[in-house]
Design an enzyme around this catalytic site. Structure first.
Site, mmCIF file in Angstrom:
data_model
loop_
_atom_site.group_PDB
_atom_site.id
_atom_site.type_symbol
_atom_site.label_atom_id
_atom_site.label_comp_id
_atom_site.label_asym_id
_atom_site.label_seq_id
_atom_site.Cartn_x
_atom_site.Cartn_y
_atom_site.Cartn_z
ATOM 1 N N GLU A 1 -50.605 -2.833 18.120
ATOM 2 C CA GLU A 1 -49.788 -3.294 19.243
ATOM 3 C C GLU A 1 -48.361 -2.801 19.023
ATOM 4 O O GLU A 1 -47.755 -3.081 17.985
ATOM 5 C CB GLU A 1 -49.822 -4.820 19.328
ATOM 6 C CG GLU A 1 -48.987 -5.383 20.474
ATOM 7 C CD GLU A 1 -48.932 -6.910 20.440
ATOM 8 O OE1 GLU A 1 -49.720 -7.524 19.694
ATOM 9 O OE2 GLU A 1 -48.077 -7.468 21.146
ATOM 10 N N ASP B 1 -40.702 -13.576 21.534
ATOM 11 C CA ASP B 1 -40.422 -13.090 20.188
ATOM 12 C C ASP B 1 -39.590 -14.087 19.395
ATOM 13 O O ASP B 1 -38.551 -14.569 19.857
ATOM 14 C CB ASP B 1 -39.673 -11.757 20.244
ATOM 15 C CG ASP B 1 -40.486 -10.684 20.938
ATOM 16 O OD1 ASP B 1 -41.730 -10.828 20.980
ATOM 17 O OD2 ASP B 1 -39.888 -9.709 21.433
#
Length: 264
Positions: A50, A61
């Site tokens: 990924e 994130d």
């Protein structure tokens, strides 16, 4: 017809081995370094990779990946530059690649152009965390014309009905988020997380990969008793940033040695 990503995951599942998808931040250390990291991981035998696109306002994130994104942005990394580099190097890249990006960079590039460049770079699927399933018709038909699917995410709060809907429309695998928050290393996972993964796995017709917080081979072994594999992000990013590639390769070897014949 089964995609390259689906084929590689199927092979791994049939061998009773956990699917391992490392996450790396594109442009962290520069784009040449990104290619070197992809090649290192593919030679280590990971199932797929990924590739995160740096974004100034991420929502999924945690601190480690956010800092990697900042480093990448400081080097001038953009979605266009990443895809152009992957196209330039595509003959060296034999592992299935997945792009993780937010909506804004994709729209800034343009949907048709994004789909075309992904196809030229042999991107197998995309993950767009801030694009709800209900809004995906604005992009999924364009991606489908290029043979590119969207990997759906489910969370611990997703209802059975929603898991069922998302799983049926997920390409390659269903991404089961293990925390009610952002990415980042966790010491352990509660029994509720394991029960939720069992629930998702029973509902999903496609392989289920657990992600967010996983950082040790023991956690991978525990997860692989209830799902088909894992996505590992923050720890992979840290190993690269700290120059601890020997630790990274040791982790991958340990995952390869796991036998998940016994499943719950």
């Amino acid at each position: 017809m089964m995609s390259f990503l689906e084929k590689k995951i199927k092979e791994r599942v049939e061998r009773n081995k956990p699917v391992l998808v490392p996450y790396i931040m594109a442009g962290d250390g520069g784009l040449e370094e990104t290619i070197r990291r992809i090649v290192l991981l593919q030679e280590a035998g990971v199932t797929a990779i990924e590739i995160g696109i740096p974004f100034s306002d991420p929502v999924a994130d945690g601190p480690t990946i956010e800092r990697a994104g900042i480093r990448a942005l400081e080097k001038g990394t953009t979605l266009t530059k990443v895809l152009d580099k992957l196209i330039e190097e595509k003959n060296r890249l034999t592992v299935p690649l997945v792009i993780m990006s937010y909506v804004n960079p994709i729209f800034q590039l343009g949907l048709e152009k994004f789909a075309q460049k992904c196809a030229e770079a042999n991107i197998q699927a995309v993950i767009i965390p801030d694009l709800p399933y209900e809004e995906q018709p604005i992009i999924s038909p364009i991606l489908q014309t290029k043979g590119i699917g969207i990997i759906q995410l489910v969370t611990i709060t997703s209802s059975n009905e929603r898991v069922d809907m998302l799983a049926k429309n997920s390409h390659g695998f269903l991404y089961a988020v293990t925390v009610a928050g952002t990415t980042g290393v966790k010491r352990d996972f509660s029994s509720d997380v394991v029960k939720n993964l069992e629930r998702v796995n029973k509902l999903s017709p496609v392989p289920v990969l657990a992600g967010f917080g996983i950082s040790t081979s023991k956690q991978v072994e525990d997860m692989s008793k209830v799902v088909d594999g894992v996505v590992v992000g923050s720890k992979i990013v840290s190993w690269f940033d700290d120059g601890e590639e020997a630790e990274l390769l040791r982790f991958i070897d340990e995952v390869h040695s796991i036998d998940n014949t016994v499943r719950v």
